[in-house]
Design a protein around this motif. Structure first.
Motif, mmCIF file in Angstrom:
data_model
loop_
_atom_site.group_PDB
_atom_site.id
_atom_site.type_symbol
_atom_site.label_atom_id
_atom_site.label_comp_id
_atom_site.label_asym_id
_atom_site.label_seq_id
_atom_site.Cartn_x
_atom_site.Cartn_y
_atom_site.Cartn_z
ATOM 1 N N LEU A 88 -4.720 9.094 5.730
ATOM 2 C CA LEU A 88 -5.390 8.067 4.924
ATOM 3 C C LEU A 88 -4.488 6.855 4.718
ATOM 4 O O LEU A 88 -4.946 5.718 4.769
ATOM 5 C CB LEU A 88 -5.801 8.648 3.559
ATOM 6 N N TYR A 89 -3.173 7.092 4.511
ATOM 7 C CA TYR A 89 -2.296 5.941 4.276
ATOM 8 C C TYR A 89 -2.232 5.069 5.516
ATOM 9 O O TYR A 89 -2.266 3.831 5.432
ATOM 10 C CB TYR A 89 -0.889 6.383 3.832
ATOM 11 N N SER A 90 -2.200 5.709 6.705
ATOM 12 C CA SER A 90 -2.117 4.902 7.927
ATOM 13 C C SER A 90 -3.408 4.093 8.120
ATOM 14 O O SER A 90 -3.373 2.972 8.603
ATOM 15 C CB SER A 90 -1.802 5.780 9.150
ATOM 16 N N LEU A 91 -4.542 4.651 7.701
ATOM 17 C CA LEU A 91 -5.803 3.895 7.800
ATOM 18 C C LEU A 91 -5.838 2.771 6.757
ATOM 19 O O LEU A 91 -6.225 1.634 7.054
ATOM 20 C CB LEU A 91 -7.014 4.821 7.598
ATOM 21 N N ARG A 92 -5.386 3.068 5.546
ATOM 22 C CA ARG A 92 -5.399 2.058 4.476
ATOM 23 C C ARG A 92 -4.494 0.881 4.821
ATOM 24 O O ARG A 92 -4.826 -0.277 4.570
ATOM 25 C CB ARG A 92 -4.931 2.682 3.149
ATOM 26 N N ASP A 93 -3.364 1.218 5.428
ATOM 27 C CA ASP A 93 -2.370 0.205 5.761
ATOM 28 C C ASP A 93 -2.940 -0.899 6.658
ATOM 29 O O ASP A 93 -2.558 -2.054 6.557
ATOM 30 C CB ASP A 93 -1.217 0.929 6.486
ATOM 31 N N PRO A 104 -7.217 4.130 -7.727
ATOM 32 C CA PRO A 104 -7.471 5.575 -7.519
ATOM 33 C C PRO A 104 -6.845 6.093 -6.220
ATOM 34 O O PRO A 104 -6.354 7.222 -6.180
ATOM 35 C CB PRO A 104 -8.997 5.683 -7.457
ATOM 36 N N LEU A 105 -6.843 5.252 -5.179
ATOM 37 C CA LEU A 105 -6.267 5.709 -3.904
ATOM 38 C C LEU A 105 -4.741 5.794 -3.980
ATOM 39 O O LEU A 105 -4.131 6.722 -3.445
ATOM 40 C CB LEU A 105 -6.687 4.773 -2.755
ATOM 41 N N ILE A 106 -4.113 4.834 -4.670
ATOM 42 C CA ILE A 106 -2.649 4.885 -4.825
ATOM 43 C C ILE A 106 -2.296 6.123 -5.657
ATOM 44 O O ILE A 106 -1.377 6.882 -5.331
ATOM 45 C CB ILE A 106 -2.123 3.616 -5.545
ATOM 46 N N CYS A 107 -3.054 6.319 -6.724
ATOM 47 C CA CYS A 107 -2.792 7.443 -7.626
ATOM 48 C C CYS A 107 -2.897 8.766 -6.861
ATOM 49 O O CYS A 107 -1.994 9.612 -6.926
ATOM 50 C CB CYS A 107 -3.804 7.370 -8.769
ATOM 51 N N ALA A 108 -3.972 8.940 -6.103
ATOM 52 C CA ALA A 108 -4.158 10.204 -5.367
ATOM 53 C C ALA A 108 -3.075 10.370 -4.306
ATOM 54 O O ALA A 108 -2.573 11.475 -4.084
ATOM 55 C CB ALA A 108 -5.544 10.229 -4.736
ATOM 56 N N SER A 109 -2.697 9.264 -3.662
ATOM 57 C CA SER A 109 -1.683 9.325 -2.602
ATOM 58 C C SER A 109 -0.329 9.779 -3.181
ATOM 59 O O SER A 109 0.305 10.714 -2.676
ATOM 60 C CB SER A 109 -1.565 7.931 -1.967
ATOM 61 N N ILE A 110 0.087 9.134 -4.252
ATOM 62 C CA ILE A 110 1.393 9.472 -4.832
ATOM 63 C C ILE A 110 1.361 10.873 -5.451
ATOM 64 O O ILE A 110 2.217 11.721 -5.195
ATOM 65 C CB ILE A 110 1.800 8.428 -5.900
ATOM 66 N N MET A 111 0.348 11.118 -6.260
ATOM 67 C CA MET A 111 0.346 12.365 -7.038
ATOM 68 C C MET A 111 0.103 13.593 -6.157
ATOM 69 O O MET A 111 0.638 14.654 -6.435
ATOM 70 C CB MET A 111 -0.702 12.280 -8.156
ATOM 71 N N SER A 112 -0.680 13.455 -5.085
ATOM 72 C CA SER A 112 -0.898 14.627 -4.213
ATOM 73 C C SER A 112 0.438 15.058 -3.608
ATOM 74 O O SER A 112 0.739 16.251 -3.521
ATOM 75 C CB SER A 112 -1.918 14.322 -3.119
ATOM 76 N N LYS A 113 1.277 14.074 -3.232
ATOM 77 C CA LYS A 113 2.572 14.416 -2.625
ATOM 78 C C LYS A 113 3.510 15.023 -3.667
ATOM 79 O O LYS A 113 4.221 15.980 -3.394
ATOM 80 C CB LYS A 113 3.200 13.152 -2.008
ATOM 81 N N LYS A 114 3.503 14.457 -4.865
ATOM 82 C CA LYS A 114 4.417 14.963 -5.897
ATOM 83 C C LYS A 114 4.005 16.366 -6.361
ATOM 84 O O LYS A 114 4.852 17.225 -6.570
ATOM 85 C CB LYS A 114 4.440 13.995 -7.090
ATOM 86 N N ALA A 142 7.562 -6.018 -7.158
ATOM 87 C CA ALA A 142 6.896 -4.710 -7.194
ATOM 88 C C ALA A 142 5.591 -4.778 -6.433
ATOM 89 O O ALA A 142 5.069 -5.845 -6.116
ATOM 90 C CB ALA A 142 6.655 -4.290 -8.637
ATOM 91 N N PHE A 143 5.072 -3.619 -6.192
ATOM 92 C CA PHE A 143 3.782 -3.435 -5.566
ATOM 93 C C PHE A 143 2.682 -4.010 -6.460
ATOM 94 O O PHE A 143 1.775 -4.694 -6.025
ATOM 95 C CB PHE A 143 3.685 -1.921 -5.477
ATOM 96 N N MET A 144 2.784 -3.704 -7.769
ATOM 97 C CA MET A 144 1.841 -4.229 -8.761
ATOM 98 C C MET A 144 2.472 -5.474 -9.374
ATOM 99 O O MET A 144 3.555 -5.392 -9.956
ATOM 100 C CB MET A 144 1.643 -3.219 -9.897
HETATM 101 N N1 URA Z 1 3.044 4.773 -2.351
HETATM 102 C C1 URA Z 1 2.345 5.832 -1.879
HETATM 103 O O1 URA Z 1 2.901 6.894 -1.611
HETATM 104 N N2 URA Z 1 1.015 5.684 -1.712
HETATM 105 C C2 URA Z 1 0.351 4.559 -1.998
HETATM 106 O O2 URA Z 1 -0.847 4.507 -1.835
HETATM 107 C C3 URA Z 1 1.090 3.464 -2.478
HETATM 108 C C4 URA Z 1 2.465 3.597 -2.647
#
Ligand code: URA
Length: 452
Positions: A170-175, A184-194, A212-214
């Motif tokens: 998903l990150y490669s597609l979003r990029d 919501p996508l950033i949140c799911a991306s970061i938190m799923s990995k953590k 920063a990103f934000m």
């Molecule tokens: N870092 C991540 O791991 N995912 C994002 O979507 C943004 C920043």
């Protein structure tokens, strides 16, 4: 009971029209994306764009995080004794906190299983910084990760291919489809990995500002709240600090330069702003892990671990365990070294104070020198970077040093002109980044909020 079957187009249309997806629909999406069968890339990107515009409810975000986390291996560290607490930063310029915080937290009694990322664009990545240390290996298997955690207390590695494959896709597609900046996508991306790392709890450093990103504090706050909520839904306590990233953190940015600054911090000689953020985040980790009674107690333990050398000792042990040369601690010359040093000086007529040091422009200076990555496949030059950077509020006059650029511009033949242009560009970025005022500027607080 067999799981229901969906058609991707129905899910896309539902979200496109503003509907809330069910748990089963979200699981079908995450599974289909990772196995590459039932959700084609073009359908996944259509759904990502629909989510970008329509958003997700907290419940949908929690389900997406959980489904992504379960798309691969979820590391189980429950047999390792001790509280396992990690820290994640949304990234910035000069953010080398992880290198200091992980050994510091271990010295105060925690275990820190840390899976980090690489730098992309103007922001640096922990893995690239660690790889400046000769021999340091970040691509370890889960059993190796576990062994080092047991022995040393912390390990810092890259994400293994088995962990959260849905995010990789998903990150490669979003990029490449303009769908990165979606909470919501950033949140799911970061938190799923953590949450797949085997942690008991997590501290987040959500940064906002120029580097920063934000960019906006409101967005950082929304993201922080979403991540804390997702952690709660997943049964893991999460706390987030909102920290300003308008100027680089500390006085160094790059790889070698940041490793040196991190070791200096562990020796008790770190710059005030970097220590403030590191201490605040480590303090929250100690509170979550039950190693401190309150913030004052945490602070006392943290300061003691720096003063008595315990944190530096853990850093040394981690270097050895991960194949790195621990001599680096006493001899910075064994790190990759740039061919040239260039001091950028304040121009004629300046007399007063530094009012701005734009973190994004400093990040661009590093990119110009070859220390950044425009695409994930790019190689970085560990030796180049910024050191001795002047900070907002410091007095300055014409001819004073604004920073030292570490440059590798000795290319020969056809590339000679290009490398000279690159260092001139980096110098120009620094000149644009640093602004002056006649009177002392108002300093913004570095740590602006705690969300728990
Ligand atoms: N870092 C991540 O791991 N995912 C994002 O979507 C943004 C920043």
């Amino acid at each position: 009971m067999s799981s229901p079957t969906f058609f991707p187009q129905d899910i896309i249309i539902k979200k496109r029209d503003g509907g809330a997806l069910t748990k089963d629909e979200i699981e079908f999406f995450a599974r289909g994306v990772s196995d590459g069968k039932s959700f084609a890339d073009y359908q996944a990107t259509a759904l990502l764009m629909a989510i970008f515009w329509r958003g997700m409810t907290p419940q949908e975000t929690a389900w997406l995080t959980d489904a992504m986390m379960r798309s691969g291996e979820v590391i189980d560290l429950s047999d390792l004794p001790g509280a396992k607490v990690d820290k994640h930063s949304t990234g910035g310029v000069g953010d080398k906190v992880s290198l200091i915080l992980a050994p510091l937290a271990v010295a105060c009694g925690l275990k820190v299983p840390m899976m980090s990322g690489r730098g992309l664009g103007h922001t640096g990545g922990t893995l690239d910084k660690l790889e400046a240390i000769p021999g340091f290996k970040v691509n370890l298997s889960v059993p190796e990760f576990r062994t080092i955690l047991q022995k040393v207390g912390c390990a810092m590695i890259g994400q293994t291919p088995q962990v959260v494959p849905a995010d990789r896709k998903l990150y490669s597609l979003r990029d490449v489809t303009g769908t990165v900046e979606c909470i919501p996508l950033i949140c799911a991306s970061i938190m799923s990995k953590k949450l797949a790392e085997g942690i008991d709890s997590l501290v987040l450093d959500v940064k906002f500002g120029k580097g920063a990103f934000m960019k906006r504090k409101e967005d950082a706050l929304t993201l922080a709240r979403a991540m804390v909520e997702v952690g709660r839904a997943g049964g893991k306590p999460v706390r987030a600090l909102l920290t300003a990233m308008n100027q680089p953190l500390g006085r160094a940015a790059g790889h070698t330069t940041e490793v040196i600054e991190s070791i200096e911090c562990l020796k008790g000689r770190g710059p005030a702003d970097l220590m403030e953020v590191t201490y605040a985040l480590t303090g929250q980790m100690l509170l979550l892990g039950g190693k401190a009674k309150n913030e004052a107690d945490a602070r006392q333990k943290i300061e003691a671990a720096i003063a008595n050398g315990a944190a530096l000792k853990v850093f040394r042990e981690m270097c050895v365990a991960q194949g790195g040369d621990p001599k680096v601690i006493d001899d910075y010359k064994i790190l990759p070294t740039a061919k040239k040093l260039l001091e950028v000086k304040a121009p004629a007529g300046v007399q007063g104070f530094v009012s701005e040091v734009d973190a994004l422009k400093c990040g661009h200076a590093i990119m110009a020198l070859g220390g950044g990555r425009a695409a994930v496949t790019d190689k970085v030059d560990h030796a180049v970077g910024i050191a001795d950077l002047i900070k907002i509020g410091e007095p300055v006059r014409a001819g004073a040093r604004l920073c030292t650029l570490h440059i590798n511009d000795d290319a020969k033949g056809a590339r000679a002109d290009l490398s000279a242009i690159a260092s001139a560009k980096a110098e120009a970025f620094i000149r644009e980044a640093v602004k002056f005022s006649a009177t002392a500027p108002k300093q913004e607080p570095l740590i602006q909020d705690l969300i728990q």
